[in-house]
Enzyme design. Structure first.
Site, PDB file in Angstrom:
ATOM      1  N   SER A 163      69.072 144.570   9.627  1.00 16.35           N
ATOM      2  CA  SER A 163      69.397 144.380   8.211  1.00 16.35           C
ATOM      3  C   SER A 163      68.877 143.032   7.747  1.00 16.35           C
ATOM      4  O   SER A 163      68.683 142.106   8.546  1.00 16.35           O
ATOM      5  CB  SER A 163      70.916 144.444   8.019  1.00 16.35           C
ATOM      6  OG  SER A 163      71.296 143.988   6.735  1.00 16.35           O
ATOM      7  N   TYR A 189      78.626 139.743  10.979  1.00 18.18           N
ATOM      8  CA  TYR A 189      77.647 140.813  10.742  1.00 18.18           C
ATOM      9  C   TYR A 189      76.237 140.294  10.980  1.00 18.18           C
ATOM     10  O   TYR A 189      75.412 140.962  11.624  1.00 18.18           O
ATOM     11  CB  TYR A 189      77.795 141.324   9.310  1.00 18.18           C
ATOM     12  CG  TYR A 189      76.833 142.428   8.939  1.00 18.18           C
ATOM     13  CD1 TYR A 189      76.908 143.675   9.559  1.00 18.18           C
ATOM     14  CD2 TYR A 189      75.858 142.234   7.961  1.00 18.18           C
ATOM     15  CE1 TYR A 189      76.027 144.696   9.216  1.00 18.18           C
ATOM     16  CE2 TYR A 189      74.983 143.251   7.612  1.00 18.18           C
ATOM     17  CZ  TYR A 189      75.066 144.483   8.246  1.00 18.18           C
ATOM     18  OH  TYR A 189      74.198 145.491   7.899  1.00 18.18           O
TER      19      TYR A 189
END
Length: 325
Positions: A163, A189
């Protein structure tokens, strides 16, 4: 590792079906983790439509069976077979069981499952921080366990779904599990998504002699995905307002699955390994996070970081794989 640049024949609006139009995957076998929702479903559908036999590796097999039944209604005549198997990446025993039950070669492994920005610090039963455990360690254990099957395919591809969030944090090796620093959903994350890229770099280094290529990717800012199910809308608004987060233009699910499918099956990326892609092309390096909506951080492609992460991951999951000479 090839230094050849990928021809930019596709872009941010290209769909998964378009990137492998005309590609025949009959006789190929694929595993897609997190294939019960979002781009995982579209990735599985597109590969099966091209002829691959696809295993949907999901936590909830009943929900996975419903997805498989819905996909089968949409697949063309002659499509590959869909199979559903249980895989909970936070539970090492289910990873081991999945590996033990796999027989024969595996041509495509798409590590698509993930969790994002859990609001509270959460740990697995063995004490690992949940985002790092699910997004990286579970996929690491799965890939290492399936390495013999991947090697048997003679040209297998591993696709590691990362990501733009990897820009939020490098892997903090001295405190992977937030035992000494305050927990933050976004840096947690971020380090897990950086780990996804570093895994591809490490696998490319170690497994090239097995004919295995490994690449990571940013799918895009996808509409209608379950990944952000733990994130309150206000939390995203506040993060954007802080200047810590910028979002690229939104994509549809078929557009979001395109780069995964490209790396899984397109002949245009043959021989390319250990790289990070976005919008169906290799990403450019980025050195300033503020305002960035694309690009890859140098620390995510650093071979020393990749080697360190590999050693740490082996220690944590009890697996061993040495680099080529």
């Amino acid at each position: 590792m090839s230094d050849t640049e990928t021809p930019r024949t596709s872009g941010p609006t290209t769909t998964a079906a378009e990137v492998i139009d005309g590609v025949d995957l009959h006789g190929r076998r694929a595993v897609v983790t997190g294939a019960g929702s979002g781009i995982g479903v579209e990735t599985a559908r597109t590969l099966a439509a091209a002829g691959a036999d696809v295993t949907l590796a999901v936590r909830n097999t009943e929900a996975g069976a419903r997805v498989a039944a819905q996909l089968e209604e949409r697949l063309p005549f002659g499509a590959g077979k869909l199979t559903v198997a249980r895989l909970d990446l936070a539970d090492r025993s289910t990873v081991a069981a999945f590996v033990a039950e796999w027989h024969g070669p595996l041509h495509i492994l798409v590590g698509n499952a993930g969790v994002m920005a859990l609001p509270e610090l959460t740990r697995t039963s063995d004490g690992r921080e949940m985002q790092f455990a699910v997004n990286h360690l579970g996929h690491f254990a799965l890939a290492v366990g399936l390495r013999p099957a991947l090697a048997a395919a003679n040209g297998a591809r591993i696709v590691s779904v990362s990501s733009i969030g990897h820009l939020f944090s490098p892997v903090v090796f001295d405190d992977l599990d937030y035992r000494f620093r305050p927990y933050d959903p976004w840096t947690s994350y971020g380090q897990s998504k950086t780990a996804n890229v570093l895994f591809a770099v490490g696998a490319a280094e170690r497994w090239a002699d097995d004919g295995i290529s490994a690449n990571a990717l940013m799918p895009g800012n996808i509409a209608d995905t379950a990944l952000a199910r733990h994130v309150a809308p206000q939390a995203v608004t506040d993060f954007i307002a802080s200047g810590e987060l910028a979002l690229p233009p939104q994509k549809t699910v078929p557009q979001g699955a395109a780069t995964s499918v490209l790396l899984a099956a397109s002949p245009t990326v043959e021989g390319i390994t250990g790289r990070y892609f976005e919008d169906c092309a290799q990403a450019e390096p980025v050195t300033e996070r503020a305002g960035a909506v694309a690009g890859v951080a140098p620390y995510a492609l650093d071979r020393e970081n990749a080697a360190r992460l590999w050693a740490v991951s082996e220690a944590l999951v009890g697996s061993h794989s040495t680099p080529r000479a």
